[in-house]
Scaffold this active site. Structure first.
Site, PDB file in Angstrom:
ATOM      1  CB  SER A   1     -13.068  24.772 -29.929  1.00 23.55           C
ATOM      2  OG  SER A   1     -13.548  23.469 -30.156  1.00 23.55           O
TER       3      SER A   1
ATOM      4  CB  CYS B   1      12.979  13.178 -23.264  1.00 26.83           C
ATOM      5  SG  CYS B   1      13.030  13.670 -21.529  1.00 26.83           S
TER       6      CYS B   1
ATOM      7  CE  LYS C   1     -30.027  34.152 -39.419  1.00 28.79           C
ATOM      8  NZ  LYS C   1     -30.686  35.321 -39.920  1.00 28.79           N
TER       9      LYS C   1
ATOM     10  CB  ILE D   1      -2.642  29.041 -37.117  1.00 26.50           C
ATOM     11  CG1 ILE D   1      -2.317  27.632 -36.627  1.00 26.50           C
ATOM     12  CG2 ILE D   1      -1.997  29.304 -38.479  1.00 26.50           C
ATOM     13  CD1 ILE D   1      -0.842  27.340 -36.437  1.00 26.50           C
TER      14      ILE D   1
ATOM     15  CD  GLU E   1       9.239   7.379 -15.952  1.00 24.52           C
ATOM     16  OE1 GLU E   1      10.292   7.585 -16.596  1.00 24.52           O
ATOM     17  OE2 GLU E   1       8.156   7.947 -16.217  1.00 24.52           O
TER      18      GLU E   1
ATOM     19  CD  GLU F   1      10.842  17.860 -28.691  1.00 20.48           C
ATOM     20  OE1 GLU F   1      12.061  17.639 -28.792  1.00 20.48           O
ATOM     21  OE2 GLU F   1      10.143  17.410 -27.757  1.00 20.48           O
TER      22      GLU F   1
ATOM     23  CG  HIS G   1      11.868  17.754 -24.667  1.00 18.77           C
ATOM     24  ND1 HIS G   1      10.955  16.828 -25.108  1.00 18.77           N
ATOM     25  CD2 HIS G   1      12.086  17.475 -23.359  1.00 18.77           C
ATOM     26  CE1 HIS G   1      10.625  16.021 -24.120  1.00 18.77           C
ATOM     27  NE2 HIS G   1      11.300  16.405 -23.038  1.00 18.77           N
TER      28      HIS G   1
ATOM     29  CB  THR H   1     -20.311  35.140 -38.570  1.00 24.68           C
ATOM     30  OG1 THR H   1     -19.496  34.067 -39.003  1.00 24.68           O
ATOM     31  CG2 THR H   1     -19.475  36.394 -38.394  1.00 24.68           C
TER      32      THR H   1
ATOM     33  CE  LYS I   1     -27.170  37.492 -45.169  1.00 26.81           C
ATOM     34  NZ  LYS I   1     -27.632  36.218 -45.684  1.00 26.81           N
TER      35      LYS I   1
HETATM   36  N1  GLN Z   1       9.768   9.933 -17.975  1.00 23.92           N
HETATM   37  C1  GLN Z   1      11.108  10.344 -18.226  1.00 23.92           C
HETATM   38  C2  GLN Z   1      11.646  11.237 -17.108  1.00 23.92           C
HETATM   39  O1  GLN Z   1      10.897  11.796 -16.353  1.00 23.92           O
HETATM   40  C3  GLN Z   1      11.234  11.037 -19.564  1.00 23.92           C
HETATM   41  C4  GLN Z   1      10.480  12.326 -19.654  1.00 23.92           C
HETATM   42  C5  GLN Z   1      10.265  12.807 -21.062  1.00 23.92           C
HETATM   43  O2  GLN Z   1      10.355  12.040 -22.031  1.00 23.92           O
HETATM   44  N2  GLN Z   1       9.932  14.091 -21.211  1.00 23.92           N
HETATM   45  O3  GLN Z   1      12.834  11.378 -16.976  1.00 23.92           O
END
Ligand code: GLN
Length: 551
Positions: free
Chosen positions: A14, A383, A191, A20, A407, A511, A509, A193, A225
């Site tokens: 793996s 978040c 081998k 990629i 939380e 990102e 998020h 492979t 080969k």
């Molecule tokens: N734990 C937090 C929530 O549920 C933040 C979640 C997170 O950072 N994705 O709101």
């Protein structure tokens, strides 16, 4: 032109980078003018990775439509500049779940329900769904796991049947394998492979193209080969040597002719030349940046970098725009105290407090926020990181001792972060958070507005808790601004501190939607602010333009 399917399997070990390779091939085909998507088939029994611990699985990648998926989908989006959805990720758990649901409905008309044909049919129907949408010229299907694994068998069998069902000419089988170098013998070994291809062939799937991962170049005799013993042409042995950056892989694959062989074999009609100018410029910027800055990533899963995959990649994209390498300094939030924070963050020009779940490491995160806020270090909270920024402000600026998220503390006097109303009665954990793309109205004059240059943006979410609207007035009075709101539900999406060089927290998020061609604006602006901080504080390191590796 009917949709063509390319199946990518992996052998020997793996972690060869199948995701990629799929993403790189996808990018090359897109660059030739084709419409392409990539699907990941995962042979585990979780219905999706949403319930898995980050140490176990790495980041959970969330799509626009709110699916919690494998992090390889992030690579597909970043490389191909496409949007994926629930359909792009199928697990054994989902396949069985659907089959069992149908069985309970009586859909199998009294038959015995079996792996073959029912499970393999279900797998095929998931794959065909993308092709039948009529949106794509090519669907690349990455089959998770390693050939020879017990759990991969139904997938290999489904692919074998699919090749027959849609016609061999419409499909291609690519096998990614390893050609290891034995230092003692001073030789590359073929081998493993050969064995891997033999195992695959025994299941009825003969590869058309072999992509060989190797730490050394494959010379003509090795290629010959491999070809001879694995029943492929010499030109179908593609070398995949270690790259300076994952983003260089499409260019290396093009040099090896992977796209050309695929196009020839599938009879695809494409543009003659691949349009890769932007990509080449980006790789150049990534591999030869003018300088380097350090940004701290404060989180509790930092030993496992894959937990923050999209954040790291978004920094690479944003770094390229700013012509600097962002060196991520991994900071374990568990270990942070007011005493050691100065040392832990010394030399960094920006602080990112990461997403997360549960109470572990929260005190450290709050310490990091306080340090960045008080010392004018650019701060980006994502978040949970944003929720920590709000808690820290409530405690240390508004004077609400013990302010917290419910939380972590159900009995807090100041529940400044609280569970969303519609989350209160939810009992099932899987797929029940506020997930996917939601709108955010951005306030003019804010940092976020400057970065986005737009009034309404859409970003992806994955959370259960939110800023408490009944208590947020106090934070406003004390100088924290709520500069991004969800217009439909009046939920806080962005918080800022205006009299700080750059202090932005986001409930979403960002990102997850940063790609090579469209770097995420907040990341670009955060890196820009950090660069300014570095230059002012002499933390910026000019490079000698030697082409430093980034990943
Ligand atoms: N734990 C937090 C929530 O549920 C933040 C979640 C997170 O950072 N994705 O709101």
């Amino acid at each position: 032109m009917s949709t063509k399917y390319i199946f990518v399997t992996g052998g020997v070990t793996s972690s060869l980078g199948k995701g990629i390779i799929c993403a790189s091939l996808g990018r090359l085909l897109v660059a030739r003018g084709l419409k392409v998507t990539v699907q990941k088939l995962d042979p585990y029994i979780n219905v999706d990775p949403g319930t898995m611990n980050p140490y176990e699985h790495g980041e959970v990648y969330v799509t626009d439509d709110g699916a919690e998926t494998d992090l390889d989908l992030g690579h597909y989006e970043r490389f191909l500049d496409i949007k994926t959805s629930q359909t792009n990720n199928v697990t054994t758990g989902r396949v069985y779940y659907d089959v069992i649901k149908k069985e309970r409905q009586g859909a199998y008309l009294g038959k015995t329900v079996q792996v073959i044909p029912h499970i393999t049919d279900e797998i095929q129907s998931h794959v065909l769904k993308l092709g039948e949408s009529g949106e794509y010229d090519v669907v690349i299907v990455e089959i998770g796991g390693t050939v020879g694994d017990i759990e991969s068998l139904p997938y290999v069998e489904a692919v074998r049947q699919l090749r027959y069902n849609v016609g061999r000419a419409n499909t291609l089988s690519i096998h990614l394998t390893l050609v290891p170098y034995l230092a003692a013998a001073g030789e590359l070994k073929t081998k493993p492979t050969q064995h891997s291809v033999k195992t695959l062939s025994e299941s009825g799937l003969q590869p058309d193209i072999l992509v060989c991962r190797s730490e050394h170049h494959l010379d003509a005799s090795i290629r010959n080969k491999v070809a001879r013993f694995c029943n492929v042409e010499n030109e179908d042995v593609i070398e995949s040597i270690d790259a300076r950056s994952i983003y260089e892989v499409p260019l290396l694959m093009q040099k090896e002719g992977l796209d050309t062989r695929v196009i020839e074999k599938l009879g695809l009609k494409t543009d003659k030349e691949a349009k890769l100018d932007n990509w080449i410029g980006f790789v150049e910027a990534v591999c030869n940046p003018s300088g380097e800055i350090k940004i701290a990533l404060v989180g509790k899963y930092v030993e496992h970098h894959d937990s923050y995959k999209s954040i790291v990649e978004a920094f690479i994209h944003a770094g390229a725009v700013n012509d600097c390498k962002v060196k991520v300094v991994w900071v374990q939030s568990d270990d942070l105290t007011p005493k050691n924070i100065g040392t832990a963050l010394s030399g960094v020009s920006g602080v990112l407090v990461a997403p997360g779940f549960g109470g572990r490491g929260i005190d450290g995160k709050l310490t990091a926020v306080k340090y960045a806020r008080e010392n004018g270090v650019p701060f980006f909270g994502i978040c949970l990181g944003m929720q920590c920024a709000v808690i820290e402000y409530a405690r240390n600026v508004c004077g609400w001792d013990g302010a917290n998220s419910t939380e972590f503390d159900d009995n807090t006097e100041y529940p400044i972060i609280d569970i969303m109303h519609d989350q209160k009665d939810i009992e099932n954990m899987g797929g029940t958070m506020r997930l996917g793309k939601y709108k955010c109205k951005v306030k003019e004059g804010s940092y976020a507005h400057k970065a986005y240059g737009e009034d309404i943006v859409e970003e992806r979410h994955r959370h259960r808790y939110e800023v408490n609207n009944n208590l947020r007035y106090k934070l406003t009075e004390e100088g924290m601004s709520f500069t991004g709101m969800n217009p439909e539900r009046d939920l806080v999406e962005i918080v800022e501190i205006a009299d700080h060089p750059w202090f932005v927290g986001v409930q979403f998020h960002p990102e997850l939607r940063s790609t090579v061609n469209n770097p995420q604006p907040l990341f670009v602006d955060f890196v820009k602010a950090s660069l300014k901080y570095a230059k002012t504080n002499e933390l910026y390191k000019p490079s000698k333009k030697t082409g430093m590796p980034v990943n």
